[in-house]
Design an enzyme around this catalytic site. Structure first.
Site, PDB file in Angstrom:
ATOM      1  N   MET A 286     141.251 107.577  76.887  1.00 31.50           N
ATOM      2  CA  MET A 286     141.786 107.194  75.153  1.00 31.50           C
ATOM      3  C   MET A 286     140.964 108.567  74.399  1.00 31.50           C
ATOM      4  O   MET A 286     141.349 108.357  73.025  1.00 31.50           O
ATOM      5  CB  MET A 286     142.285 105.866  74.918  1.00 31.50           C
ATOM      6  CG  MET A 286     143.184 105.004  75.153  1.00 31.50           C
ATOM      7  SD  MET A 286     144.582 103.753  73.971  1.00 31.50           S
ATOM      8  CE  MET A 286     142.880 103.060  73.353  1.00 31.50           C
ATOM      9  N   GLY A 287     140.146 109.054  74.561  1.00 33.41           N
ATOM     10  CA  GLY A 287     139.631 110.083  74.384  1.00 33.41           C
ATOM     11  C   GLY A 287     138.584 109.412  73.679  1.00 33.41           C
ATOM     12  O   GLY A 287     138.067 108.036  73.939  1.00 33.41           O
ATOM     13  N   ALA A 288     138.032 110.260  72.422  1.00 32.83           N
ATOM     14  CA  ALA A 288     136.955 109.766  71.720  1.00 32.83           C
ATOM     15  C   ALA A 288     135.647 109.283  73.065  1.00 32.83           C
ATOM     16  O   ALA A 288     134.814 107.888  73.061  1.00 32.83           O
ATOM     17  CB  ALA A 288     137.148 108.280  71.068  1.00 32.83           C
ATOM     18  N   LEU A 289     135.364 110.452  73.584  1.00 28.91           N
ATOM     19  CA  LEU A 289     134.668 110.368  74.791  1.00 28.91           C
ATOM     20  C   LEU A 289     133.040 109.554  74.358  1.00 28.91           C
ATOM     21  O   LEU A 289     133.007 110.386  73.416  1.00 28.91           O
ATOM     22  CB  LEU A 289     135.113 111.033  75.661  1.00 28.91           C
ATOM     23  CG  LEU A 289     136.453 111.597  76.145  1.00 28.91           C
ATOM     24  CD1 LEU A 289     135.975 112.626  77.406  1.00 28.91           C
ATOM     25  CD2 LEU A 289     136.822 110.391  77.045  1.00 28.91           C
ATOM     26  N   HIS A 293     131.915 106.898  79.037  1.00 27.37           N
ATOM     27  CA  HIS A 293     133.235 107.187  79.293  1.00 27.37           C
ATOM     28  C   HIS A 293     132.580 108.995  80.243  1.00 27.37           C
ATOM     29  O   HIS A 293     133.085 109.288  82.187  1.00 27.37           O
ATOM     30  CB  HIS A 293     133.983 108.140  78.806  1.00 27.37           C
ATOM     31  CG  HIS A 293     134.871 107.545  78.114  1.00 27.37           C
ATOM     32  ND1 HIS A 293     134.404 107.513  76.192  1.00 27.37           N
ATOM     33  CD2 HIS A 293     135.764 106.790  78.433  1.00 27.37           C
ATOM     34  CE1 HIS A 293     135.435 106.712  76.065  1.00 27.37           C
ATOM     35  NE2 HIS A 293     136.128 106.202  76.625  1.00 27.37           N
ATOM     36  N   GLN A 317     149.602 100.244  73.318  1.00 25.50           N
ATOM     37  CA  GLN A 317     148.467  99.485  73.758  1.00 25.50           C
ATOM     38  C   GLN A 317     148.477  98.773  72.600  1.00 25.50           C
ATOM     39  O   GLN A 317     147.363  97.892  72.395  1.00 25.50           O
ATOM     40  CB  GLN A 317     147.976  99.972  74.443  1.00 25.50           C
ATOM     41  CG  GLN A 317     146.654 100.750  74.354  1.00 25.50           C
ATOM     42  CD  GLN A 317     145.810 100.956  75.487  1.00 25.50           C
ATOM     43  OE1 GLN A 317     146.315 101.959  76.084  1.00 25.50           O
ATOM     44  NE2 GLN A 317     144.727 100.513  74.856  1.00 25.50           N
ATOM     45  N   GLY A 406     136.034 100.534  82.987  1.00 21.15           N
ATOM     46  CA  GLY A 406     134.404 100.163  82.686  1.00 21.15           C
ATOM     47  C   GLY A 406     135.145  98.809  82.816  1.00 21.15           C
ATOM     48  O   GLY A 406     135.951  98.184  82.303  1.00 21.15           O
ATOM     49  N   ARG A 446     134.755 102.927  69.412  1.00 19.21           N
ATOM     50  CA  ARG A 446     134.793 102.508  67.491  1.00 19.21           C
ATOM     51  C   ARG A 446     134.213 102.222  67.231  1.00 19.21           C
ATOM     52  O   ARG A 446     133.665 102.217  66.052  1.00 19.21           O
ATOM     53  CB  ARG A 446     135.458 100.853  68.000  1.00 19.21           C
ATOM     54  CG  ARG A 446     137.275 100.357  68.429  1.00 19.21           C
ATOM     55  CD  ARG A 446     137.084  99.289  68.718  1.00 19.21           C
ATOM     56  NE  ARG A 446     138.422  99.538  69.658  1.00 19.21           N
ATOM     57  CZ  ARG A 446     139.987  98.908  69.150  1.00 19.21           C
ATOM     58  NH1 ARG A 446     140.203  98.971  67.870  1.00 19.21           N
ATOM     59  NH2 ARG A 446     141.028  98.898  69.784  1.00 19.21           N
TER      60      ARG A 446
HETATM   61  O1  PAF Z   1     140.482 101.561  78.513  1.00 18.34           O
HETATM   62  C1  PAF Z   1     141.641 102.496  77.785  1.00 18.34           C
HETATM   63  O2  PAF Z   1     141.104 103.568  77.433  1.00 18.34           O
HETATM   64  C2  PAF Z   1     142.675 102.377  77.963  1.00 18.34           C
HETATM   65  O3  PAF Z   1     143.206 101.178  77.661  1.00 18.34           O
HETATM   66  C3  PAF Z   1     143.167 103.052  79.180  1.00 18.34           C
HETATM   67  C4  PAF Z   1     143.326 102.553  80.771  1.00 18.34           C
HETATM   68  C5  PAF Z   1     143.276 104.726  78.775  1.00 18.34           C
HETATM   69  C6  PAF Z   1     145.317 103.054  78.884  1.00 18.34           C
HETATM   70  O4  PAF Z   1     145.224 103.550  77.873  1.00 18.34           O
END
Ligand code: PAF
Length: 565
Positions: A286-289, A293, A317, A406, A446
């Site tokens: 979901m970015g914010a790597l 990641h 989600q 992860g 986060r």
């Molecule tokens: O783990 C995440 O970043 C998210 O839940 C995912 C698997 C990319 C789905 O949006």
């Protein structure tokens, strides 16, 4: 948190007032025509003028300056000069259409780009709304605003022409809307010149003449203007492949991932790689790597020929709109980090591309029973349906691949494994160890939202897992006792509101009567308003001839798979 007053109760003003209140600002009213605005700047941090451009200077001048208050406007066309005589001035203009206050309220908090200028408070407000701030100074204002109007208003006006011309076909606007969305997605992926198709690009004069004959004299000037624009663009079309080939032998990487916005371009790029015999690694994010990641991307790059990361903050989600709005977004930084770790391609779709018609929910969603009913599933209703739905879509688009997730989100990994197996998807799901800070805090997107004290307090999650592992290492096999040891750490930590601490069977995620075999310890807690999770695992021998702790027999204990720290 900011206290804000607004002037101008039109669509933009009402949308902004509601969005700021939703984001936690103390909104002290929205003043309208006929109300006395002389003292409006008093007693608030920010006075936001949402009136039409032509009224801005007059409204600003009729407000008495108040020391310390930032007076800001929401206009795209005006500079900061219209805010005289106020000493602290700012502007923030959302690059988002606001067709109604209700739509604007949601849209303004969905990761919009804002042009900002003046006092840094503008950037802070944008961050609160979960948006992205870009600095546009007064000298570039008019060009910026002209471009924004062409991108939104003129495009809408053109769709009006589409509707009129198509009226006689009885098809309505819908099929043409789909076409327009795909064309826009192509523009995002390929740039305007490469995305251009059709008779003007092909110099097919005969077809253009037939069009002119049917569009009618009223529509012809606009139609001709469109053809002229297309011809001009066609003259600029650069040569080269539509889907650029990153080429080279497996492992050849330039550090600059290609970005695609459309689902079809993403699927086509991975199909093309497989057609050349290259294996595909997928890293959904979901970015914010962060380094966690990057470890997934690096593992994928070590094991696959082509690595595609996805960056999509999946609204389905999030059970809490404030959490969704606060989710950190920075695509340029994500691209740099993904590229550095070895990603060849980044799929970064807009929400409309993944869920046409959003915020209306998609008709089809994916629900995984069983493993979703405990732990996170209990605390965050609907969360795993959102994850399962988006992951299924990503797997469908990506096709045959290895997908890297992860272990930090241990339950999510179990959900994804289950859905891939149950739906017979051609995806091998690979779980990768959690990456931690040197002091043990699990990396999470986060964490950036924690202040220094919260950052310290967050270590209680790791401490809780350690307490549970220590109890197991001492021979405890009763889940309740291990849980109590974990809870004690969370409950005694300042700034930490525990959600759950649990020790479960690693396969079923259920609490067994007696702990034996592979077990997983999982914790969740809220620290300074930020929800954090963590987990760790181990393998324990069943208690010899009894329920474990407290027995007289010497205990046999085997610890084999404790996660590396
Ligand atoms: O783990 C995440 O970043 C998210 O839940 C995912 C698997 C990319 C789905 O949006």
């Amino acid at each position: 948190m900011f206290s804000v007053r607004l002037i101008g109760p039109g669509r933009a003003g009402r949308a902004m007032a509601a969005a700021l209140a939703d984001a936690g600002c103390d909104v002290r009213g929205l003043l309208g025509r006929g109300e006395d605005v002389t003292g409006a700047a008093e007693g608030v941090d920010v006075l936001l003028l949402c009136t039409p451009d032509r009224a801005l200077a007059e409204v600003a001048a009729s407000v008495r300056p108040a020391a310390g208050t930032v007076v800001a406007h929401l206009s795209g066309a005006s500079g900061l000069g219209v805010l005289a005589p106020h000493p602290r001035r700012a502007s923030l203009h959302p690059l988002a259409p606001i067709p109604s206050a209700e739509v604007g309220r949601v849209r303004l908090r969905s990761g919009v780009t804002f042009a900002v200028a003046g006092d840094p408070v503008a950037r802070e407000l944008v961050a609160l709304l979960g948006g992205r701030a870009v600095e546009v100074d007064d000298a570039e204002r008019t060009a910026y605003h002209a471009a924004a109007c062409v991108a939104s208003n003129h495009l809408v006006a053109l769709m009006g022409q589409v509707e009129r011309i198509a009226a006689s076909t009885g098809l309505g606007l819908d099929p043409f809307l789909g076409l327009a969305r795909s064309a826009l997605a192509d523009v995002a992926d390929l740039g305007p010149a490469r995305a251009l198709t059709g008779p003007a690009a092909r110099r097919d004069e005969e077809t253009l003449d037939r069009h002119r004959a049917v569009v009618g004299p009223e529509e012809r000037p606009l139609y001709d203007a469109g053809v002229a624009l297309a011809r001009r663009l066609a003259g600029q079309a650069p040569a080269g492949p539509v889907v650029p080939d990153r080429g080279g032998a497996p492992g050849h990487r330039t550090g600059r991932p290609r970005v695609v916005r459309s689902a079809s371009a993403f699927a086509a790029a991975l199909d093309a790689a497989r057609a050349e015999g290259r294996s595909v690694g997928l890293v959904p994010t979901m970015g914010a790597l962060h380094a966690g990641h990057q470890a997934l991307v690096a593992r994928a790059a070590a094991e696959c020929d082509v690595v595609a990361a996805t960056v999509f903050v999946n609204p389905l989600q999030f059970d809490d709109p404030a959490d969704l709005a606060a989710y950190h977004r920075d695509l340029p930084a994500d691209l740099a980090l993904a590229g550095e770790a070895g990603a060849d391609l980044v799929f970064a779709p807009g929400v409309e591309e993944m869920y046409p018609g959003f915020p209306s929910p998609p008709a089809t969603t994916v629900h995984v029973a069983g493993v979703t009913e405990v732990l996170e599933g209990r605390s965050r209703p609907g969360h795993f349906d959102g994850v399962a739905t988006v992951v299924t879509k990503l797997f469908a688009l990506a096709g045959r691949c290895r997908a890297y997730f992860g272990e930090k989100d241990f339950q999510q990994l179990a959900v994804v494994r289950r859905l891939a197996a149950d739906l017979s998807l051609p995806v091998e799901v690979v779980g990768c160890p959690t990456v931690r800070e040197p002091d043990g805090l699990a990396l999470s997107s986060r964490n950036v939202r924690l202040g220094p004290e919260g950052r310290g307090a967050a270590l209680a999650l790791r401490g809780s897992l350690d307490a549970g592992l220590a109890a197991l290492a001492a021979g405890e096999r009763c889940p309740g006792a291990v849980r109590a040891a974990m809870e004690a750490v969370l409950e005694s930590a300042p700034l930490v509101t525990p959600d759950y601490a649990e020790v479960v069977d690693a396969g079923t995620l259920r609490v067994p009567e007696v702990l034996a075999g592979e077990v997983r310890l999982l914790v969740a807690a809220v620290v300074e308003g930020v929800r954090l999770i963590d987990n760790d695992g181990t393998t324990v021998a069943a208690p010899a001839g009894g329920s474990g702790a407290g027995g007289d027999e010497p205990r046999q204990l085997v610890l084999t798979t404790r996660e590396e720290r």
